[in-house]
Design a protein around this motif. Structure first.
Motif, PDB file in Angstrom:
ATOM      1  N   ALA A 176       1.011  -1.276  -0.188  1.00 44.01           N
ATOM      2  CA  ALA A 176      -0.213  -0.137   0.559  1.00 44.01           C
ATOM      3  C   ALA A 176       0.954   1.310  -0.455  1.00 44.01           C
ATOM      4  CB  ALA A 176      -1.052  -0.146   0.893  1.00 44.01           C
ATOM      5  N   THR A 181      -2.030   3.253  -2.007  1.00 45.58           N
ATOM      6  CA  THR A 181      -3.308   2.898  -2.016  1.00 45.58           C
ATOM      7  C   THR A 181      -3.547   2.464  -0.024  1.00 45.58           C
ATOM      8  OG1 THR A 181      -3.085   0.440  -2.356  1.00 45.58           O
ATOM      9  CG2 THR A 181      -3.379   1.743  -4.400  1.00 45.58           C
ATOM     10  N   SER A 182      -4.615   2.077  -0.294  1.00 47.35           N
ATOM     11  CA  SER A 182      -5.277   1.509   1.579  1.00 47.35           C
ATOM     12  C   SER A 182      -4.843   0.403   2.128  1.00 47.35           C
ATOM     13  CB  SER A 182      -6.834   1.634   1.501  1.00 47.35           C
ATOM     14  OG  SER A 182      -7.142   1.695   2.836  1.00 47.35           O
ATOM     15  N   CYS A 186      -5.573  -3.017   0.751  1.00 42.98           N
ATOM     16  CA  CYS A 186      -5.564  -3.479   0.076  1.00 42.98           C
ATOM     17  C   CYS A 186      -4.812  -5.223   0.194  1.00 42.98           C
ATOM     18  CB  CYS A 186      -3.674  -2.957  -0.118  1.00 42.98           C
ATOM     19  SG  CYS A 186      -2.129  -4.290  -0.866  1.00 42.98           S
TER      20      CYS A 186
END
Length: 227
Positions: A176, A181-182, A186
């Motif tokens: 992540a 990304t989160s 993920c």
């Protein structure tokens, strides 16, 4: 995860890793080195048994599945069944050393392309932390080298929780951070679906413990084959 999954933090990047990613990966590696250096057994009361477990871990680690993770890739094997078997029969200290060697083999042997050293070090560190924590939970729930039969079921199942959570969580966070990304997203997308296999491994080891007397060599064979 380890054995469970081997991820490639930073995979797919064309620019240098962000400072936050470097710091995170460095912290995990440092923690793994500290735990391994502190708790690795200095003596092997049963060297033949230890070598047998090590050989089994390495062999199982060679049979792996490659899982796509966005721009990167992770590998998964069933070697964590050996980790649970070692924890149940020889303790977490030996188990984390054997797991570390197994993951090193998994990350460097029969790979499609050579990975940067820090990815391998990160993978080894995550399994060391996961196995050591699983061992603590195993002991907290009454697990010991003397625990047999049904007495080993609850400790093994309980140990599977931190084993999976630490392995998958640390790797998901690395992916992540490197991809922006989160971590939760993920983890849910790529790792949550692998949880049943980890708990199945613990259940198989517990089931074999119930059905047979404590012979570590027989336990190893009886658990690895069905998994």
């Amino acid at each position: 995860m380890s054995n469970t999954l081997r991820a490639n933090p930073g995979a797919g990047q064309t620019s240098p890793m962000a400072l936050s990613t470097r710091l995170y990966i460095g912290a995990v590696i440092a923690a793994g080195v500290l735990v391994l250096g502190t708790f690795a057994p200095r003596e092997l009361p049963q060297p033949v048994l230890a070598l047998t477990f090590l050989a089994a871990r390495i062999v199982v680690s060679l049979f792996k599945l490659r899982l796509p993770l966005g721009d990167g890739q992770s590998t998964m094997s069933m070697a964590y069944v050996v980790d649970f078997a070692v924890i149940a029969t020889a303790g977490a200290d030996l188990a984390m050393v054997i797991a570390a060697v197994g993951v090193l083999v998994q990350c460097t042997v029969n790979v499609r392309r050579r990975q940067p050293w820090y990815r391998t070090a990160f993978s080894v560190a995550t399994v060391v932390l996961a196995v050591r924590t699983a061992g603590l939970v195993w002991a907290a729930f009454g697990g010991s080298s003397e625990a047999m039969g049904f007495a080993a079921v609850a400790p093994l199942v309980a140990a599977a929780v931190p084993y999976f959570a630490i392995n998958s969580g640390l790797v998901a966070a690395a992916i992540a951070l490197s991809s922006g990304t989160s971590p939760v997203r993920c983890w849910r997308q790529h790792f949550l679906s692998t949880a049943p296999s980890v708990f199945a491994a613990a259940a198989v080891v517990a089931g074999i413990e119930i059905m047979m007397t404590r012979d570590a060599y027989l336990l190893l064979v009886a658990t690895v084959v069905p998994m």
